[in-house]
Design a protein around this motif. Structure first.
Motif, mmCIF file in Angstrom:
data_model
loop_
_atom_site.group_PDB
_atom_site.id
_atom_site.type_symbol
_atom_site.label_atom_id
_atom_site.label_comp_id
_atom_site.label_asym_id
_atom_site.label_seq_id
_atom_site.Cartn_x
_atom_site.Cartn_y
_atom_site.Cartn_z
ATOM 1 N N ASN A 1 0.864 -1.178 0.000
ATOM 2 C CA ASN A 1 0.000 0.000 0.000
ATOM 3 C C ASN A 1 0.902 1.230 0.000
ATOM 4 O O ASN A 1 1.503 1.578 1.010
ATOM 5 C CB ASN A 1 -0.913 -0.020 1.232
ATOM 6 C CG ASN A 1 -1.831 1.187 1.305
ATOM 7 O OD1 ASN A 1 -1.730 2.129 0.516
ATOM 8 N ND2 ASN A 1 -2.734 1.172 2.261
ATOM 9 N N LYS A 2 1.006 1.904 -1.139
ATOM 10 C CA LYS A 2 1.908 3.047 -1.270
ATOM 11 C C LYS A 2 1.499 4.222 -0.384
ATOM 12 O O LYS A 2 2.287 5.137 -0.151
ATOM 13 C CB LYS A 2 1.974 3.493 -2.731
ATOM 14 C CG LYS A 2 2.593 2.443 -3.654
ATOM 15 C CD LYS A 2 2.633 2.929 -5.094
ATOM 16 C CE LYS A 2 3.235 1.881 -6.019
ATOM 17 N NZ LYS A 2 3.256 2.343 -7.435
ATOM 18 N N TYR A 3 0.268 4.181 0.087
ATOM 19 C CA TYR A 3 -0.241 5.247 0.960
ATOM 20 C C TYR A 3 -0.158 4.859 2.428
ATOM 21 O O TYR A 3 -0.716 5.551 3.280
ATOM 22 C CB TYR A 3 -1.693 5.584 0.578
ATOM 23 C CG TYR A 3 -1.802 6.225 -0.789
ATOM 24 C CD1 TYR A 3 -1.860 7.605 -0.931
ATOM 25 C CD2 TYR A 3 -1.825 5.446 -1.951
ATOM 26 C CE1 TYR A 3 -1.952 8.200 -2.178
ATOM 27 C CE2 TYR A 3 -1.910 6.039 -3.209
ATOM 28 C CZ TYR A 3 -1.972 7.411 -3.305
ATOM 29 O OH TYR A 3 -2.048 8.003 -4.544
ATOM 30 N N ASN A 4 0.538 3.771 2.707
ATOM 31 C CA ASN A 4 0.684 3.319 4.094
ATOM 32 C C ASN A 4 1.774 4.151 4.773
ATOM 33 O O ASN A 4 2.969 3.849 4.675
ATOM 34 C CB ASN A 4 1.025 1.833 4.147
ATOM 35 C CG ASN A 4 1.029 1.294 5.563
ATOM 36 O OD1 ASN A 4 1.031 2.051 6.531
ATOM 37 N ND2 ASN A 4 1.025 -0.025 5.696
ATOM 38 N N THR A 5 1.352 5.177 5.474
ATOM 39 C CA THR A 5 2.291 6.096 6.102
ATOM 40 C C THR A 5 2.855 5.560 7.415
ATOM 41 O O THR A 5 3.616 6.262 8.091
ATOM 42 C CB THR A 5 1.615 7.458 6.349
ATOM 43 O OG1 THR A 5 0.377 7.245 7.064
ATOM 44 C CG2 THR A 5 1.320 8.164 5.037
ATOM 45 N N TYR A 6 2.497 4.329 7.764
ATOM 46 C CA TYR A 6 3.141 3.648 8.891
ATOM 47 C C TYR A 6 4.390 2.906 8.427
ATOM 48 O O TYR A 6 5.232 2.530 9.231
ATOM 49 C CB TYR A 6 2.181 2.656 9.556
ATOM 50 C CG TYR A 6 1.120 3.322 10.389
ATOM 51 C CD1 TYR A 6 1.315 3.585 11.742
ATOM 52 C CD2 TYR A 6 -0.090 3.702 9.825
ATOM 53 C CE1 TYR A 6 0.343 4.200 12.509
ATOM 54 C CE2 TYR A 6 -1.077 4.323 10.579
ATOM 55 C CZ TYR A 6 -0.841 4.569 11.925
ATOM 56 O OH TYR A 6 -1.807 5.190 12.674
ATOM 57 N N VAL A 7 4.490 2.703 7.115
ATOM 58 C CA VAL A 7 5.613 1.964 6.532
ATOM 59 C C VAL A 7 6.498 2.878 5.685
ATOM 60 O O VAL A 7 7.724 2.816 5.763
ATOM 61 C CB VAL A 7 5.097 0.787 5.672
ATOM 62 C CG1 VAL A 7 6.256 0.079 4.987
ATOM 63 C CG2 VAL A 7 4.306 -0.189 6.529
ATOM 64 N N HIS A 8 5.864 3.723 4.870
ATOM 65 C CA HIS A 8 6.589 4.585 3.945
ATOM 66 C C HIS A 8 6.756 5.979 4.539
ATOM 67 O O HIS A 8 5.786 6.598 4.982
ATOM 68 C CB HIS A 8 5.842 4.672 2.610
ATOM 69 C CG HIS A 8 5.625 3.341 1.959
ATOM 70 N ND1 HIS A 8 6.668 2.581 1.475
ATOM 71 C CD2 HIS A 8 4.485 2.629 1.731
ATOM 72 C CE1 HIS A 8 6.178 1.450 0.966
ATOM 73 N NE2 HIS A 8 4.866 1.463 1.113
ATOM 74 N N LYS A 9 7.976 6.476 4.530
ATOM 75 C CA LYS A 9 8.270 7.789 5.092
ATOM 76 C C LYS A 9 7.825 8.904 4.153
ATOM 77 O O LYS A 9 7.707 8.715 2.947
ATOM 78 C CB LYS A 9 9.767 7.926 5.367
ATOM 79 C CG LYS A 9 10.289 6.994 6.455
ATOM 80 C CD LYS A 9 11.770 7.222 6.710
ATOM 81 C CE LYS A 9 12.279 6.317 7.827
ATOM 82 N NZ LYS A 9 13.716 6.558 8.121
ATOM 83 N N GLY A 10 7.601 10.061 4.728
ATOM 84 C CA GLY A 10 7.280 11.237 3.935
ATOM 85 C C GLY A 10 5.820 11.328 3.546
ATOM 86 O O GLY A 10 4.968 10.599 4.069
ATOM 87 N N LEU A 11 5.549 12.216 2.595
ATOM 88 C CA LEU A 11 4.185 12.448 2.161
ATOM 89 C C LEU A 11 3.679 11.337 1.245
ATOM 90 O O LEU A 11 4.455 10.549 0.706
ATOM 91 C CB LEU A 11 4.096 13.795 1.432
ATOM 92 C CG LEU A 11 4.177 15.031 2.334
ATOM 93 C CD1 LEU A 11 4.368 16.289 1.488
ATOM 94 C CD2 LEU A 11 2.931 15.143 3.203
ATOM 95 N N THR A 12 2.386 11.299 1.073
ATOM 96 C CA THR A 12 1.739 10.318 0.203
ATOM 97 C C THR A 12 2.078 10.602 -1.264
ATOM 98 O O THR A 12 2.442 11.732 -1.612
ATOM 99 C CB THR A 12 0.217 10.373 0.405
ATOM 100 O OG1 THR A 12 -0.221 11.746 0.330
ATOM 101 C CG2 THR A 12 -0.164 9.809 1.768
ATOM 102 N N PRO A 13 1.954 9.593 -2.139
ATOM 103 C CA PRO A 13 2.279 9.806 -3.556
ATOM 104 C C PRO A 13 1.442 10.902 -4.204
ATOM 105 O O PRO A 13 1.925 11.613 -5.088
ATOM 106 C CB PRO A 13 1.982 8.436 -4.185
ATOM 107 C CG PRO A 13 2.100 7.458 -3.058
ATOM 108 C CD PRO A 13 1.618 8.181 -1.848
ATOM 109 N N THR A 14 0.181 10.994 -3.799
ATOM 110 C CA THR A 14 -0.730 12.031 -4.294
ATOM 111 C C THR A 14 -1.527 12.541 -3.098
ATOM 112 O O THR A 14 -1.498 11.936 -2.012
ATOM 113 C CB THR A 14 -1.724 11.470 -5.326
ATOM 114 O OG1 THR A 14 -2.670 10.611 -4.658
ATOM 115 C CG2 THR A 14 -1.023 10.694 -6.437
ATOM 116 N N PRO A 15 -2.265 13.644 -3.266
ATOM 117 C CA PRO A 15 -3.238 13.986 -2.236
ATOM 118 C C PRO A 15 -4.233 12.843 -2.056
ATOM 119 O O PRO A 15 -4.379 11.988 -2.944
ATOM 120 C CB PRO A 15 -3.929 15.232 -2.809
ATOM 121 C CG PRO A 15 -2.906 15.832 -3.740
ATOM 122 C CD PRO A 15 -2.212 14.634 -4.350
ATOM 123 N N ILE A 16 -4.911 12.819 -0.919
ATOM 124 C CA ILE A 16 -5.872 11.744 -0.655
ATOM 125 C C ILE A 16 -7.312 12.264 -0.722
ATOM 126 O O ILE A 16 -8.236 11.630 -0.223
ATOM 127 C CB ILE A 16 -5.609 11.073 0.703
ATOM 128 C CG1 ILE A 16 -5.727 12.082 1.849
ATOM 129 C CG2 ILE A 16 -4.229 10.415 0.701
ATOM 130 C CD1 ILE A 16 -5.694 11.434 3.234
#
Length: 213
Positions: free
Chosen positions: A139-154
């Motif tokens: 999940n590219k929007y998983n901000t518990y795993v991936h640092k920084g901002l999301t790939p796009t706005p949500i």
């Protein structure tokens, strides 16, 4: 009622450069400004989308943002504010997000850890997700795993969220949690220990209101 076809809207939404947006923008998510619009019946698909994108550019300019790459960053933050907070708390949450994005952040080490982004990536709306989903790096929007901002706005942020994202409150917070979903009361913390106390308040509230949580 317009006669416009959804597939044409979707196709153009995946061509953001046709609307004068920079290469960093991958689709029109976040750029379609919410509001009421009235168009002549013969208005084309591109003209409709262009008007919504224009409204977002105007909103960014009013918030003091003229560089569209920076505007994209602001829209990502603003969309999280709109999903995560009440309007009066937008600037405070924006400050906490900036603190988390700071390279010197030793509290969350660059992780935003926002549930709304994870849920967006899951493609459903809910207040809860599983422990397995919380660890899912696919999940590219998983901000518990991936640092920084999301790939796009949500989502498509409105003016108050954009204004707050462009002008975040200067604070020492890293954490926030809504402790009462019905009132929207949100508590902020500078340390994980303090945040855990507020999280316990939320858990207790949910135990008393299982139909809401």
């Amino acid at each position: 009622g317009s006669g416009l076809k959804e597939k044409d809207l979707q196709a153009l939404a995946n061509k953001p450069q046709e609307f004068g947006l920079p290469d960093s923008v991958t689709n029109l998510e976040g750029w379609l400004h919410p509001g009421e619009y009235r168009f002549p019946l013969e208005t084309s698909t591109k003209e409709v989308l262009a008007e919504l994108v224009k409204a977002t550019k105007v909103s960014l300019e009013q918030a003091g943002i003229t560089d569209l790459d920076e505007g994209y960053r602001i829209l990502k933050i603003a969309s999280i504010l709109q999903a995560e907070a009440r309007t009066p708390d937008y600037a405070t949450v924006a400050g906490a997000i900036e603190n988390r994005l700071d390279p010197g952040n030793r509290e969350t080490h660059g992780l935003l850890q926002v549930d709304s982004a994870v849920i967006y990536g899951l493609g459903r709306y809910s207040l809860q997700f599983s422990a397995q989903e919380k660890q899912d790096a696919s999940n590219k929007y998983n901000t518990y795993v991936h640092k920084g901002l999301t790939p796009t706005p949500i989502g498509s942020p409105a003016n108050p969220a954009i204004e707050a994202a462009a002008n975040p409150e200067d604070n020492g917070y890293y954490y926030w949690v809504t402790v009462n979903i019905e009132t929207g009361e949100t508590k902020f913390a500078s340390t994980y220990e303090e945040h855990q106390r507020y999280k316990a308040e939320f858990d207790a509230w949910c135990d008393e209101h299982p139909d809401v949580c």
